[in-house]
Scaffold this active site. Structure first.
Site, short mmCIF file in Angstrom:
data_model
loop_
_atom_site.label_atom_id
_atom_site.label_comp_id
_atom_site.label_asym_id
_atom_site.label_seq_id
_atom_site.Cartn_x
_atom_site.Cartn_y
_atom_site.Cartn_z
N LYS A 174 0.75 -1.17 0.06
CA LYS A 174 0.05 -0.04 0.08
C LYS A 174 0.94 1.13 0.07
O LYS A 174 1.50 1.75 1.05
CB LYS A 174 -0.88 -0.21 1.08
N GLU A 249 9.19 1.92 11.37
CA GLU A 249 10.13 3.18 11.00
C GLU A 249 9.55 4.47 11.04
O GLU A 249 8.59 4.62 10.35
CB GLU A 249 11.01 2.78 9.75
N CYS A 283 12.99 11.22 7.20
CA CYS A 283 12.77 11.38 8.78
C CYS A 283 14.14 11.13 9.52
O CYS A 283 14.09 11.55 10.71
CB CYS A 283 12.11 9.93 8.89
N GLU A 381 9.23 16.91 15.03
CA GLU A 381 9.54 16.89 13.93
C GLU A 381 8.98 17.69 13.06
O GLU A 381 7.43 17.66 12.88
CB GLU A 381 9.42 15.18 13.17
#
Length: 474
Positions: A174, A249, A283, A381
């Site tokens: 996906k 992750e 990331c 973040e």
């Protein structure tokens, strides 16, 4: 690359491109021009269950297929990949807005080496070995739900699907709705390489809706998810309803620590490449520069000097380094964080508070000084081209600040080797680049501490995630 040849208006289930049962669609936008360049199906539960059923039915045969046959298919795929690097470059430019000359190495070319490493390392895994008291057996886990993000649309699929297939698992993939076309081109490569029907399936749709259905399906044995903490938490909760294996992750707020003796010019370049080259949409980028006071002025001056090497522009222009953000949502997110930085007293020494351009989601990269732990731009973040510089008194405070966030994905240290290694050992993160070393070797594991995830990807460690361990006593 002619998008019309991708079959992106269908789902790939059980070896065939089929229409979605939902009749619903999602537009794919070029973030540089805001043009709608394609559409993809919004899969419903019937579609998702059909894909899982196909993978489930294919698993017994595929898991028992000799490793040499599985390797041969992936080797053919990799040769196909190498022949289509330009096509992937073009698609990633269209979907994500990354210039070809910036994205080619990290987004595309590197993936062929990753495939080669997985092929090499899978042959080093002992699926059966004698241990005191019996046998230790490793068996493929089963059907894998692979849920990948938009920021590295090919790389993240390679990191999940290739080790899963080599290990004998079957997959339902996906991709992210912002960058799904790359997944369709990837599927074309597997088809041409001869992957059997049902072994690889491709479904598309909104992550929170499609992902929740997929991750909750009882026939799925493992969920491998890359994305935000919120999304990963939801994926994990859905998976735990039936005790699936989970690899997550997630996000990062990675520090780059500058100590006395650092190669400041090289270190600054490493940091700015990580936080500006993919428009901060990485990331593991080094979004916090933690600098000891004895070299602080020199480091800041070098950041301001090298800032000029990262011009913003259209991704089709050779002079561009920083293209558009991926979407209006990302633009508004970065805009909000820069405003928070200003509101909380940080000094914006490069960049500006973004104003939406007439066309495209462009922002000037931002560098803040005067940032302290506890400020929003320090702790959270941003996923945009925003760098925070923090001054610390000494090595001990550098370690404290490096660890003063909820994330622990990546890190870097520049300085005299003994001191740098001390910091590297003390940082709570899944990896640490000391004085530019390593360059992200494909044999090394990737993954995080704390809220940056569970499990590892890459090399033999990524492969081992796709096995269950059985003890046979005799």
């Amino acid at each position: 690359m002619d998008i019309k040849n991708l079959n992106n208006e269908k789902l790939y289930i059980n070896g065939e491109f089929v229409d979605s049962k939902s009749g619903k669609w999602i537009d794919v936008e070029n973030p540089a021009t805001e043009e709608i360049i394609a559409k993809i199906p919004f899969a419903n539960k019937e579609d998702i269950d059909a894909a899982v059923d196909a993978a489930y039915e294919a698993f017994p045969s595929w898991s028992q297929t000799d490793l040499s046959e599985r390797i041969a298919i992936i080797e053919r795929f990799n040769e196909w990949l190498k022949a289509h690097l330009d096509d992937f470059d073009e698609l990633i430019l269209l979907e994500l807005g990354i210039p070809k000359h910036i994205g080619h190495k990290s987004q595309v070319e590197r993936q062929a080496k990753r495939v080669e490493t997985f092929i090499e390392q899978v042959q080093n895994i002992k699926t059966e070995e004698e241990v005191p008291g019996g046998l230790l057996v490793r068996e493929p886990v089963g059907v894998v739900a692979s849920i990948t993000p938009w920021n590295y649309p090919l790389g993240q699929i390679i990191q999940k699907v290739i080790p899963a297939l080599l290990s004998g698992c079957t997959v339902v993939q996906k991709p992210a709705t912002l960058t799904p076309l790359t997944a369709y081109l990837f599927a074309q490569g597997l088809i041409e390489a001869g992957v059997p029907k049902g072994v690889f399936n491709l479904i598309t749709g909104n992550g929170s809706d499609v992902g929740s259905i997929l991750n909750s399906n009882k026939k799925v044995a493992m969920v491998s998810y890359t994305g935000s903490l919120d999304g990963g938490a939801m994926a994990g909760k859905n998976a735990m309803d039936t005790a699936k294996k989970v690899v997550l992750e997630l996000g990062g707020k990675s520090p780059a620590v500058f100590l006395k003796g650092a190669d400041i010019e090289a270190g600054v370049k490493q940091v700015l490449n990580s936080v500006f080259n993919n428009v901060g949409q990485t990331c593991s980028c080094f979004s916090r520069a933690v600098v000891t006071e004895d070299i602080y002025d020199e480091v800041v001056d070098e950041f301001l000097k090298q800032y000029e090497n990262y011009p913003v522009g259209k991704p089709t222009e050779d002079s561009t380094v920083v293209g558009p953000l991926s979407s209006l949502k990302q633009f508004e997110r970065v805009q909000e964080y820069i405003q928070k930085g200003l509101n909380e007293g940080a000094e914006l020494v490069r960049g500006e508070l973004p104003v939406k351009p007439e066309t495209g989601y462009y922002v000037q990269p931002a560098i803040f000084t005067g940032v302290k732990p506890g400020m929003t731009i320090h702790d959270e973040e941003i996923f945009g081209p925003v760098l925070s510089i923090i001054i610390v008194a000494d090595i001990d405070e550098a370690i404290e600040v490096a660890n003063a966030v909820d994330y622990g994905l990546s890190s870097a240290v520049m300085g005299e080797e003994e001191a740098a290694l001390k910091v590297a050992h003390a940082i709570k993160a899944g990896d640490c680049y000391v004085n530019g070393g390593g360059k992200g070797g494909s044999n090394m594991p990737f993954g995080g501490y704390k809220q940056s995830g569970i499990g590892r990807e890459g090399g033999i460690y990524g492969l081992l995630e796709y096995y269950e361990i059985k003890s046979i006593y005799k």
